[in-house]
Design an enzyme around this catalytic site. Structure first.
Site, short mmCIF file in Angstrom:
data_model
loop_
_atom_site.label_atom_id
_atom_site.label_comp_id
_atom_site.label_asym_id
_atom_site.label_seq_id
_atom_site.Cartn_x
_atom_site.Cartn_y
_atom_site.Cartn_z
N LYS A 53 10.42 25.67 14.83
CA LYS A 53 10.83 25.67 13.42
C LYS A 53 10.50 27.02 12.77
O LYS A 53 11.37 27.65 12.15
CB LYS A 53 10.12 24.55 12.67
CG LYS A 53 10.29 24.60 11.16
CD LYS A 53 9.44 23.55 10.47
CE LYS A 53 9.41 23.76 8.97
NZ LYS A 53 8.56 22.78 8.27
N ASP A 79 13.60 20.98 10.33
CA ASP A 79 12.39 20.36 9.80
C ASP A 79 12.66 18.87 9.62
O ASP A 79 13.62 18.34 10.15
CB ASP A 79 11.97 21.03 8.48
CG ASP A 79 12.99 20.80 7.37
OD1 ASP A 79 14.02 20.13 7.61
OD2 ASP A 79 12.74 21.28 6.25
#
Length: 222
Positions: free
Chosen positions: A130, A148
């Site tokens: 991420k 996310d």
């Protein structure tokens, strides 16, 4: 053969999400990229943001970068000083240790520059997919899809993908989402997920995509 999943008309979908996001507060990490911050500052603010609410991320990042905006100045600080500057960000002590290690690694191995590839970014302490993908996209404009909790939840809820982890969602989305939208889709779905397609009891009555959504896992809506 499996049943083909219904997908949106992507240009319309993204255009609509952009309109929704105008009423939302820009997340700190994206705000830094719009302010022409350095790749180092974008990387570090992303690390600070993990498990941390956005107002705290912003205040913590501002305090840190006022004292130490680059790897050289970070190394002049003690780890406890970094901890104090980014407090009360989640896991601030561990993040402070990682930030100092990252500064040292960048200076020793990359001439003080943030790497421009996923493999090297993932070698940095505290950096997962991420953080790495967001850094690549916002710092260098390299197409990278940051997944996310919102970017994982919403495509599954819509019925575009059927995945159990953010990493598997990333691999599934890169196959169906046009590359030109990879960088901005995170910011757009975060805004959508915080205002309309909320984790619990989403506001389906207000959703412009309600007729396209399979509402997978939705037990209650408004």
């Amino acid at each position: 053969m499996g049943v083909e999943k219904p997908l949106p008309e992507w240009d319309y979908f993204v255009k609509t999400l952009r309109e929704i996001s105008k009423a939302s507060v820009t997340p700190t990490v994206f705000d830094y990229s719009y302010r022409k911050s350095t790749p180092f500052q974008i990387l570090i603010s992303t690390i600070i943001s993990l498990r941390t609410k956005d107002p705290v991320t912003y205040a913590s990042s501002e305090r840190l970068f006022e004292k130490a905006p680059d790897p050289v100045s970070i190394l002049r600080l003690e780890t406890r000083q970094i901890s104090g500057l980014i407090y009360p960000a989640g896991f601030y002590r561990r993040k402070a240790e990682n930030i100092k290690q990252i500064a040292n690694i960048l200076l020793e191995q990359y001439n003080g520059e943030v790497p421009k590839n996923l493999e090297d970014l993932l070698k940095l302490p505290g950096v997962g997919r991420k953080t790495a993908n967001l850094t690549l996209g916002l710092s260098y404009g390299i197409p990278a899809l940051c997944v996310d909790t919102h970017v994982h939840r919403i495509p599954n809820r819509m019925g575009w993908v059927d995945t159990k982890t953010p990493e598997k969602t990333e691999f599934a989305l890169v196959k169906i989402l046009p590359q030109k939208y990879w960088i901005e889709i995170n910011e757009l779905l975060v805004a959508f997920g915080q205002t309309i397609c909320t984790p619990v009891s989403p506001k389906c009555s207000l959703c412009p995509f309600k007729d396209l959504c399979q509402k997978v896992g939705v037990e209650k809506s408004r």
